[in-house]
Design a protein around this motif. Sequence first.
Motif, PDB file in Angstrom:
ATOM      1  N   THR A 199       0.831  -1.131   0.003  1.00 26.79           N
ATOM      2  CA  THR A 199       0.044  -0.040   0.116  1.00 26.79           C
ATOM      3  C   THR A 199       0.880   1.323  -0.081  1.00 26.79           C
ATOM      4  N   TYR A 200       0.536   2.367  -0.784  1.00 26.83           N
ATOM      5  CA  TYR A 200       1.377   3.519  -1.067  1.00 26.83           C
ATOM      6  C   TYR A 200       0.341   4.700  -0.250  1.00 26.83           C
ATOM      7  N   ILE A 201       1.229   5.423   0.223  1.00 25.33           N
ATOM      8  CA  ILE A 201       0.675   6.701   0.842  1.00 25.33           C
ATOM      9  C   ILE A 201       1.163   8.115  -0.042  1.00 25.33           C
ATOM     10  N   TYR A 202       0.337   8.843  -0.397  1.00 26.95           N
ATOM     11  CA  TYR A 202       0.424   9.868  -1.177  1.00 26.95           C
ATOM     12  C   TYR A 202       0.133  11.274  -0.388  1.00 26.95           C
ATOM     13  N   SER A 203       0.859  12.270  -0.877  1.00 29.10           N
ATOM     14  CA  SER A 203       0.512  13.585  -0.044  1.00 29.10           C
ATOM     15  C   SER A 203       0.154  14.217  -1.624  1.00 29.10           C
ATOM     16  N   LEU A 204      -0.995  15.012  -1.242  1.00 32.13           N
ATOM     17  CA  LEU A 204      -1.597  15.682  -2.338  1.00 32.13           C
ATOM     18  C   LEU A 204      -1.113  17.207  -2.367  1.00 32.13           C
ATOM     19  N   LYS A 205      -0.399  17.652  -3.361  1.00 33.35           N
ATOM     20  CA  LYS A 205       0.154  19.136  -3.488  1.00 33.35           C
ATOM     21  C   LYS A 205      -0.119  19.786  -4.602  1.00 33.35           C
ATOM     22  N   ASP A 206      -0.975  20.896  -4.681  1.00 30.92           N
ATOM     23  CA  ASP A 206      -1.367  21.491  -5.886  1.00 30.92           C
ATOM     24  C   ASP A 206      -2.064  20.709  -6.518  1.00 30.92           C
ATOM     25  N   ASN A 207      -2.972  19.780  -6.138  1.00 35.80           N
ATOM     26  CA  ASN A 207      -3.629  19.003  -6.862  1.00 35.80           C
ATOM     27  C   ASN A 207      -2.780  18.021  -7.672  1.00 35.80           C
ATOM     28  N   SER A 208      -1.556  17.524  -7.164  1.00 38.99           N
ATOM     29  CA  SER A 208      -0.542  16.614  -7.736  1.00 38.99           C
ATOM     30  C   SER A 208      -0.364  15.693  -6.875  1.00 38.99           C
ATOM     31  N   LEU A 209      -0.391  14.437  -7.009  1.00 36.47           N
ATOM     32  CA  LEU A 209       0.152  13.268  -5.865  1.00 36.47           C
ATOM     33  C   LEU A 209       1.505  13.115  -5.942  1.00 36.47           C
ATOM     34  N   GLN A 210       2.028  13.035  -4.708  1.00 34.21           N
ATOM     35  CA  GLN A 210       3.510  12.753  -4.377  1.00 34.21           C
ATOM     36  C   GLN A 210       3.388  11.593  -3.364  1.00 34.21           C
ATOM     37  N   ARG A 211       3.872  10.433  -3.964  1.00 37.91           N
ATOM     38  CA  ARG A 211       4.070   9.080  -2.980  1.00 37.91           C
ATOM     39  C   ARG A 211       5.265   9.596  -1.932  1.00 37.91           C
ATOM     40  N   THR A 215       4.351   0.337   1.993  1.00 40.46           N
ATOM     41  CA  THR A 215       4.315  -0.775   2.803  1.00 40.46           C
ATOM     42  C   THR A 215       4.936  -1.843   2.210  1.00 40.46           C
ATOM     43  N   ASN A 216       5.312  -2.895   3.041  1.00 44.27           N
ATOM     44  CA  ASN A 216       5.551  -4.341   2.698  1.00 44.27           C
ATOM     45  C   ASN A 216       4.735  -5.456   2.814  1.00 44.27           C
ATOM     46  N   GLU A 237      -1.792  -6.644   8.122  1.00 39.27           N
ATOM     47  CA  GLU A 237      -1.445  -7.257   7.108  1.00 39.27           C
ATOM     48  C   GLU A 237      -2.669  -7.977   6.244  1.00 39.27           C
ATOM     49  N   SER A 238      -3.942  -7.784   6.852  1.00 36.12           N
ATOM     50  CA  SER A 238      -5.301  -8.371   6.340  1.00 36.12           C
ATOM     51  C   SER A 238      -6.203  -7.193   6.762  1.00 36.12           C
ATOM     52  N   ILE A 239      -7.439  -7.849   6.112  1.00 36.21           N
ATOM     53  CA  ILE A 239      -8.812  -6.752   6.346  1.00 36.21           C
ATOM     54  C   ILE A 239      -9.062  -7.266   7.734  1.00 36.21           C
ATOM     55  N   PRO A 240      -9.887  -6.332   8.584  1.00 35.71           N
ATOM     56  CA  PRO A 240     -10.743  -6.702   9.797  1.00 35.71           C
ATOM     57  C   PRO A 240     -11.340  -7.749   9.979  1.00 35.71           C
ATOM     58  N   ALA A 241     -11.685  -8.668   8.940  1.00 35.91           N
ATOM     59  CA  ALA A 241     -12.637  -9.768   9.260  1.00 35.91           C
ATOM     60  C   ALA A 241     -11.589 -10.785   9.573  1.00 35.91           C
ATOM     61  N   TRP A 242     -10.468 -10.773   9.238  1.00 31.63           N
ATOM     62  CA  TRP A 242      -9.394 -11.677   9.785  1.00 31.63           C
ATOM     63  C   TRP A 242      -8.713 -11.516  11.101  1.00 31.63           C
ATOM     64  N   ASN A 243      -9.268 -10.350  11.761  1.00 32.37           N
ATOM     65  CA  ASN A 243      -8.823 -10.236  13.281  1.00 32.37           C
ATOM     66  C   ASN A 243      -6.977  -9.739  13.011  1.00 32.37           C
TER      67      ASN A 243
END
Length: 327
Positions: A199-211, A215-216, A237-243
């Motif tokens: 999963t990748y986190i981006y910051s939005l600057k002047d309506n442009s995405l910057q990674r 995650t691994n 590592e997984s969705i909430p349904a898998w606790n």
Amino acid sequence: MKRVIQLLLVLCVFVLAGCKENKERYLSITTSGYDKKGNLMVNIYKYSISKKRLKRRFSKKYTSQYPLGVYSQSKNTVYYTAEYEDGSGDQLYAYNLDTKKSKKLTNSLTAINQIIPVDNKVYMIGVEKGQRSLKPYYYNLETEKFNKIKANADLNFDNMVYDVFHHNIYLSADYQSEEDKALEEANAGKGSKYIAPNTYIYSLKDNSLQRIYSTNRKLVYRMLPEKNGDLCFTECESIPAWNPEYFTYTLDMKTNKKKPAIDIDGIMDVTQFAYYTSAHQIVFLGSKSDDSKHSHRGIYLYDVDSGSIELLFETEDEYINNFVLLE
């Protein structure tokens, strides 16, 4: 005389700066419940953090895929989703509380997952007709135009938060092809656990995405912008349904390195809706059991220094779907 004018200009600058800095922070809360006639309704509340005062701003029959709406204090307007009359999917609407009129703002979407109004723009994560992946968009209230934020065609966006301290927007996303592969791996054997892709986190600057982070093979479950400019976030590592186990970190925005942060999930059963309201306080949607084992699902304020917990809002007649921190 010239010196007096200069001093007045300086004072005006300070006054204007002070006004901007002292904007009231509030929570826009979305709930769903039934009215006296048995109609399923979506309700939007404003909760003033400083005054600890709750006020319902909007109530409408529920027609969208799920309850979603946000109150903008600066515009005195509620931005909400509703299924268009031709059944083509959910669109973004604006209800002006001064004029008591609604206006449809979008035409090309089929679903909307998040809405965040900031100044003269309304940001959203949604799906366009004929598409599969969730993408970021914004509606410009001045030009009255719907805009798509440029992103890789394979990216699928999951979450978006607004930084009330530094007026940034952060988004998280993964690649749809990698998500499909992870699902295939989970479905290959009966009962196999789903392990998330990167999963990748981006910051939005002047309506442009910057990674800014990757995650691994972890999901980014929540993001909490901090007053000092860093970003707190939770991985699993997984969705909430898998606790799964949850691990929370702080990403140093200067060095781009992460370090362990407060264990938010050790406080109680906390959802992904959590925000820093100051340097030492966090507000979140969570569930806590009392002495009689009755679970109270509500919005809580947690003091990091003292460890004290205060229940700000709960309701027995309505279900709290989500909330956002705005100013």
